[in-house]
Every structure is written in structure tokens, then in C-alpha cells.
Scaffold this motif. Structure first.
Motif, short mmCIF file in Angstrom:
data_model
loop_
_atom_site.label_atom_id
_atom_site.label_comp_id
_atom_site.label_asym_id
_atom_site.label_seq_id
_atom_site.Cartn_x
_atom_site.Cartn_y
_atom_site.Cartn_z
N ARG A 19 0.87 -1.37 -0.07
CA ARG A 19 0.02 -0.06 0.00
C ARG A 19 0.88 1.12 -0.07
NH1 ARG A 19 -2.14 3.70 3.34
NH2 ARG A 19 -1.19 2.92 5.28
N SER A 23 1.28 3.98 -3.15
CA SER A 23 0.74 5.33 -2.67
C SER A 23 1.85 6.22 -2.75
CB SER A 23 0.32 5.35 -1.02
OG SER A 23 -0.90 4.51 -1.02
N THR A 26 3.92 8.63 -7.55
CA THR A 26 3.21 9.64 -8.12
C THR A 26 2.24 9.25 -9.32
OG1 THR A 26 4.96 11.18 -7.46
CG2 THR A 26 3.25 12.13 -9.11
N ARG A 29 -0.55 6.99 -8.11
CA ARG A 29 -1.50 7.61 -7.38
C ARG A 29 -2.45 8.67 -8.13
NH1 ARG A 29 2.07 9.92 -3.95
NH2 ARG A 29 1.98 11.90 -4.98
N LYS A 30 -1.79 9.07 -9.43
CA LYS A 30 -2.62 9.76 -10.16
C LYS A 30 -3.68 8.92 -10.80
CE LYS A 30 0.48 13.64 -11.14
NZ LYS A 30 1.21 14.37 -12.27
N PRO A 34 -7.51 5.89 -3.76
CA PRO A 34 -6.99 5.24 -2.46
C PRO A 34 -7.68 3.61 -2.32
CG PRO A 34 -7.38 7.33 -2.14
CD PRO A 34 -7.66 7.25 -3.54
N ILE A 37 -6.16 0.96 -4.54
CA ILE A 37 -4.86 0.66 -3.81
C ILE A 37 -4.98 -0.19 -2.66
CG2 ILE A 37 -2.89 1.40 -2.78
CD1 ILE A 37 -2.75 4.12 -4.47
#
Length: 214
Positions: A19, A23, A26, A29-30, A34, A37
């Protein structure tokens, strides 16, 4: 106790590492929310946990079924003598499916409902964990299949009804047998206590690490 210590350690270390790694990227994450993930890390952590849980849960089930005179050491010796090292992973498909879907759901659903809960602070986090744990019990049939397969293996039925042994070589064959003997409801036997267990496990292994990390 052994299962709880080691399976908890394997789960937390694997799912939290995955995780945090996802996270921290970058690019990922884009592209991933969340909750997504959470679904990925939970599933991977649960699958890793099955490596420890399968032999431990088998020993508990075999001991309860009377293997080795009802003694854990005796049960372990009997399993080793009868089936070798592979015998400790009887029902491994059901355990892996259960644990992967367990933590896929618990981690992912908790992340999914967290922003929608209006209660702030720790109470809101605990409520999110309880919701995630409760909804995750949709996979109870995997747990029933695991218990049925392992109990069947060490209750003497393999020797008494050799013609039925082949029915339990796969998880879905076991589920089919449960439905045949007990109906669809048999796949959800014990779901009440499992919801309670799932709630506190999700709070302790999803919510609390999240709160401490923040």
C-alpha cells in the motif's frame, strides 16, 4: 496463538508495504484511487497470509476431528506420515481465496466508505472498519469450503467413502457438495460470528495501523 502471531505479521508487513509503495508513486497515485490501492494491497497481503494460515488452520481442524488423538503434535505427525509436507496444504486453494478476498474487501471497502462517513476522528475510522469488515463477509462460502474440505479429510470419511474423495480435490467441487447436502444456505453457515470476528480484525489490522501511521 501461533497462527495469530505469524499470520498477522505476514499480513501487516506485506499489505502495508504494498500500500505504501503504491501510494508513494506519483504516477500510480494519479491513476488509482486510494480505495483501488486498498483493494490491491489487501488482496496481495491476504494471499501472502495464506502461506502461514493453511497449515495452522489445518492442524486446528485436524485436531478437532480427532487426528493424532486430539493432540496438535500427534496430528502434525499423522499428517506428515499420511500425506507428507503437501498434506499441510490441504484446502490451500480455499484458504488463499478466502484470505485474498477477505483483505481485498476489508482494506478496499474500508478505504471506499471512509470519505463518506460524516463522523470525524477515531470513531469514524472505527465505523469505517466495521462496515468494511461486515461487507467483506460475502466470501463466507470460501471459509465453509475450507472447513468442509479439511474436516472431511481427517474425519475418516476419506477411508470410508473412497468413491466420494474425488469430489473434494477442488474448492468448487467442495462447494458443490455443500450445496448438494445442505442447500445454498449451507455456504453461509456461521456468518453471524464471522461478521463479529471480521469487524474486530478489520479495526485492528486496517483501521489502527492507518490511525497510527497518520
Amino acid at each position: 496463538m501461533v497462527e495469530g502471531c505469524f499470520s498477522g505479521a505476514v499480513l501487516l508487513s506485506s499489505k502495508e508495504t504494498i500500500r505504501k509503495t503504491l501510494s508513494a508513486s506519483t504516477v500510480i497515485r494519479k491513476r488509482l484511487a486510494p480505495a483501488t490501492i486498498g483493494f490491491i494491497s489487501g488482496a496481495c497481503g491476504g494471499a501472502c497470509q495464506a502461506i502461514v494460515m493453511t497449515p495452522c488452520s489445518l492442524l486446528v481442524t485436524a485436531t478437532a476431528a480427532g487426528a493424532g488423538g486430539g493432540n496438535v503434535i500427534g496430528a502434525a505427525r499423522e499428517i506428515w506420515t499420511r500425506k507428507g509436507a503437501g498434506g499441510f496444504y490441504r484446502g490451500s486453494g480455499a484458504v488463499a481465496a478466502r484470505q485474498a478476498t477477505n483483505w481485498f474487501s476489508r482494506q478496499g471497502i474500508t478505504e471506499l466508505v471512509r470519505p463518506k462517513i460524516k463522523i470525524g476522528g477515531v470513531p469514524g475510522e472505527i465505523l469505517a472498519g466495521c462496515l468494511g469488515g461486515t461487507i467483506s463477509c460475502w466470501n463466507t462460502p470460501f471459509e465453509v469450503a475450507r472447513i468442509y474440505s479439511q474436516t472431511h479429510s481427517y474425519s475418516g470419511q476419506d477411508n470410508e467413502h473412497s468413491s466420494r474423495r474425488k469430489e473434494h480435490h477442488t474448492m468448487f467441487a467442495t462447494m458443490s457438495d455443500v450445496v448438494k447436502n445442505r442447500g445454498i444456505g449451507g455456504l453461509f453457515a456461521g456468518i453471524g460470528p464471522r461478521i463479529v470476528q471480521s469487524c474486530y480484525q478489520t479495526v485492528f489490522l486496517v483501521t489502527i495501523p492507518r490511525v497510527l501511521d497518520s
